[in-house]
Each structure stands twice: as C-alpha cells, then as structure tokens.
Design an enzyme around this catalytic site. Structure first.
Site, PDB file in Angstrom:
ATOM      1  N   LYS A 157       1.254  -1.498   0.028  1.00 30.78           N
ATOM      2  CA  LYS A 157       0.192   0.065  -0.459  1.00 30.78           C
ATOM      3  C   LYS A 157       1.129   1.318   0.255  1.00 30.78           C
ATOM      4  O   LYS A 157       1.923   1.621  -0.011  1.00 30.78           O
ATOM      5  CB  LYS A 157      -0.811  -0.152   1.164  1.00 30.78           C
ATOM      6  CG  LYS A 157      -0.649   0.491   2.466  1.00 30.78           C
ATOM      7  CD  LYS A 157      -1.224  -0.176   4.096  1.00 30.78           C
ATOM      8  CE  LYS A 157      -0.989  -0.309   5.012  1.00 30.78           C
ATOM      9  NZ  LYS A 157      -0.923  -0.706   5.780  1.00 30.78           N
TER      10      LYS A 157
ATOM     11  N   TYR B 249      16.009  30.987   4.947  1.00 27.29           N
ATOM     12  CA  TYR B 249      14.197  31.658   6.160  1.00 27.29           C
ATOM     13  C   TYR B 249      14.773  31.981   7.636  1.00 27.29           C
ATOM     14  O   TYR B 249      15.381  30.968   8.416  1.00 27.29           O
ATOM     15  CB  TYR B 249      13.351  30.899   6.175  1.00 27.29           C
ATOM     16  CG  TYR B 249      12.680  30.348   4.311  1.00 27.29           C
ATOM     17  CD1 TYR B 249      11.831  32.140   3.974  1.00 27.29           C
ATOM     18  CD2 TYR B 249      12.448  29.383   3.630  1.00 27.29           C
ATOM     19  CE1 TYR B 249      11.155  31.977   2.868  1.00 27.29           C
ATOM     20  CE2 TYR B 249      12.129  30.115   2.952  1.00 27.29           C
ATOM     21  CZ  TYR B 249      12.029  30.960   1.829  1.00 27.29           C
ATOM     22  OH  TYR B 249      11.208  30.895   0.016  1.00 27.29           O
TER      23      TYR B 249
HETATM   24  C1  LIG Z   1      -0.342  -1.908   6.855  1.00 30.13           C
HETATM   25  C2  LIG Z   1      -1.430  -3.445   7.393  1.00 30.13           C
HETATM   26  C3  LIG Z   1      -0.746  -4.377   7.639  1.00 30.13           C
HETATM   27  C4  LIG Z   1       1.478  -4.133   7.076  1.00 30.13           C
HETATM   28  O1  LIG Z   1       1.173  -3.880   8.716  1.00 30.13           O
HETATM   29  P1  LIG Z   1       3.028  -3.993   9.277  1.00 30.13           P
HETATM   30  O2  LIG Z   1       2.745  -3.898   9.866  1.00 30.13           O
HETATM   31  O3  LIG Z   1       3.704  -2.967   8.474  1.00 30.13           O
HETATM   32  O4  LIG Z   1       3.930  -5.121   8.433  1.00 30.13           O
HETATM   33  C5  LIG Z   1      -1.161  -4.992   7.418  1.00 30.13           C
HETATM   34  N1  LIG Z   1      -2.872  -5.861   7.332  1.00 30.13           N
HETATM   35  C6  LIG Z   1      -3.865  -4.892   7.174  1.00 30.13           C
HETATM   36  C7  LIG Z   1      -4.751  -4.477   7.601  1.00 30.13           C
HETATM   37  C8  LIG Z   1      -2.868  -3.020   7.021  1.00 30.13           C
HETATM   38  O5  LIG Z   1      -3.272  -2.259   7.034  1.00 30.13           O
END
Ligand SMILES: *Cc1c(COP(=O)(O)O)cnc(C)c1O
Length: 328
Positions: A33, A237
């Site tokens: 993601k 800045y």
């Molecule tokens: C992001 C996510 C993961 C992965 O989590 P990590 O801690 O990065 O391994 C797994 N399941 C769901 C539903 C997520 O949203």
C-alpha cells in the site's frame, strides 16, 4: 535531481528471511500500500514476484490496477463498495452493512473485528453476516492486531477471538477459505505462523522493525549551488543558522515539498554522514556544509523518526512519488 536508490540484494535478503519465518514465499501477502511504503511499487513488484510471491495487498483499486499484470491475487484493503468491483481483484469487506453495495459475486475477504474496533464484523454478528454475504464470493477471512508490537495482553486476546471466528466459520461453511491475521511484528514475535494462515507483511520487507534485516531505501540530494558563509552570516529563512567561522556551504535539491518533514532549524537534524542540516528547510531545498555534488540524506530513517517524534512508516510513506527511483 534528487534520487531514491532501492537496494535489490537487501530487499531479496529481507524477503528470504521473512519467507523462512513464515514457512515459504507462498504464505506471504506482501503489503504494497501507499507506493510500497514510499519505496516505489513499480520497481519492487517484479522483484517480489520473481522471488515467488503471488499475493499482494494494496490500499485501493488505483494501486491494484498498477499491479494487475504482475500478481494473481490482489487484496484491496480500503475499498468503498460502489457496485463496480472488478472480478480480478479481491476486496476486504470492512463494513457488514455495505454488503448490498458490492457487485454480485465480488471476491471478498471478510474482516473480523477481534478487538481493534476499527473495521470488520464482530463475533456476535458473524453467523448473520455470513448468511447476508452469500451473494458475494467469500474467499478469505482476516483480522488485524492493534498492538502486535507491544508486549501486552491485547495480542493474545485478539488471537483467541480470531481462533473463535475461524472455528465458527469452518463449522458453518464447506468453502475452502484463506485465513490471515499476522502483520510484520506479529510474525516476528511468534515462534511460528499458525498452520492454516498466510501473513500480511509490510514494514519488515523494507528492513525496519526487526534487527538483522537490511534497509532497502536510501535518499540522495544533489547540489544546486555553493558559497562561503562568512563568520556571523546567517543562512536560509529567518536566518536560523549563523556561522561561527567561515564555512563552505551548499544548497541541495530536496525540501519539504518532496515529503520530508520540515526541519525548523532547531536542534540537530543529521544527514547520513552525521553532518547537520543548517538553518530551516525550504520547500524545495535545504542547506548544509558543502559535502560534494551528491549527498545521502538518509539510508535509515530511524534517526529522522526519532527526531520528529514519529514512526518510521510515516517518514517513508511521505516520500513523494515524483522523486526519481532506481534499483541498484
Ligand atoms: C498496513 C497493514 C499491514 C502491514 O502492517 P506492517 O506492520 O507494516 O507489517 C497488514 N494488514 C493491514 C490490514 C494493514 O493495513
């Protein structure tokens, strides 16, 4: 031109370690993601696939379409049903009340609320939801832990609740279902992945959250200009940094518009080689001692996460998709 380098050997090393822990590449659902946690989906996906992973989780359909020709199984975690679901993809069913908004026969993985209270169906309503969902193609059941990285009881309570859900579902249907609950920290804290489960691994792929994995991403900036900052002259800045003696400084082509947290000039925010950023960060640039044409801003975001009092995920995921990326 700023640049992100992705280290192929490190990524392969991490995935091998993860697969060993999980019991094989076919038991991994790699979570890609948000541009693979800011790393770059397009460049990493072929490497993941070549290692033998064929299941991926993404945030939405847009991300799923980017990977449709690479992976056979793509689970979309945060879709809002609209009746136009694609038969190629698998959709998380997060809201039991939304079943009717899905197109008929949509492939789904049912989310169970085992005590995180964010998404999913709670155990009391499970039987009813299974009935209501019969117009959809149920292929899997999963849950998510609220504190797998914390040493309290919540992990065990959720595990127990998920076991109850699995037992109930196995009794009430003959469908051959895929179960998954473990994320990165759950996998590495457990001695073994439950025999009937896959695991969803995100952060550990990239070398964070576990000792002895390797960082995959490093961020580079390139010099725009340089000058001698004379003793008592200030830079940037608000003139937040004033030279105590003559110093050759340079301005580099990365700033907070590239997704970096804006450094306000207070305290010491260090680059990979230990030299501090001088003065406030600008939108498209920052200044520091002249360290040559190309400098490594970070190759381990732990330091920046600590400095900004946040988690490594947030430093990584904000890296702008427009920063050029290469595999090395
Ligand atoms: C992001 C996510 C993961 C992965 O989590 P990590 O801690 O990065 O391994 C797994 N399941 C769901 C539903 C997520 O949203």
């Amino acid at each position: 031109m700023s640049l992100i380098k992705l280290d192929k050997k490190s990524y392969e090393y991490n995935l091998n370690q993860i697969a060993t822990k999980a019991g094989g590449f076919e038991r991994l659902i790699c979570v890609f993601k948000d541009n693979a946690y800011g790393h770059g989906t397009k460049l990493l996906a072929p490497i993941t696939k070549a290692l033998g992973v064929n299941f991926i989780a993404v945030r939405n359909e847009q991300e799923a379409f980017e990977l449709e020709n690479i992976f056979e199984n793509i689970l979309i975690l945060s879709h809002r049903p609209n009746g136009k679901e694609n038969p190629k993809f698998i959709y998380a069913l997060n809201e039991p009340l939304s079943i009717d908004q899905f197109k008929k026969h949509t492939r789904i993985h049912l989310k169970i609320d085992t005590n995180m209270h964010r998404n999913g169906v709670c155990l009391e309503n499970l039987q009813q939801v299974l009935k209501n969902a019969s117009k959809l193609r149920l292929e899997g059941v999963f849950t998510h832990f609220s504190g797998a990285d914390e040493m309290d009881a919540s992990f065990f309570i959720q595990k127990q609740n998920f076991q109850k859900a699995k037992d109930l579902i196995k009794k009430s249907t003959d469908l051959k279902l895929i179960f998954h609950s473990y994320n990165s920290s759950a996998l590495f804290r457990a001695t073994k992945l439950p025999d009937d489960e896959l695991c969803r691994v995100g952060l550990v792929q990239f070398g964070y959250g576990q000792e002895n994995l390797k960082k995959v991403l490093s961020l580079y900036a390139h010099k725009i200009s340089s000058r001698i900052l004379k003793s008592s002259q200030s830079i940037g800045y608000g003139g937040a940094y004033t030279a105590k003696e003559d110093l050759k400084v340079a301005t580099y082509d990365l700033g907070y518009a590239d997704g970096l947290f804006r450094f306000n000039g207070k305290g010491e925010l260090k680059l990979a080689n230990g030299k501090p950023i001088l003065g406030k960060m600008s939108m498209d640039s920052f200044s520091c001692e002249d360290l040559g044409d190309e400098i490594c801003v970070f190759n381990d975001v732990q330091l920046w996460a600590k400095f900004f009092n946040t988690i490594e995920y947030e430093i990584l995921v904000k890296l702008h998709p427009n920063i050029p990326r290469i595999v090395v």
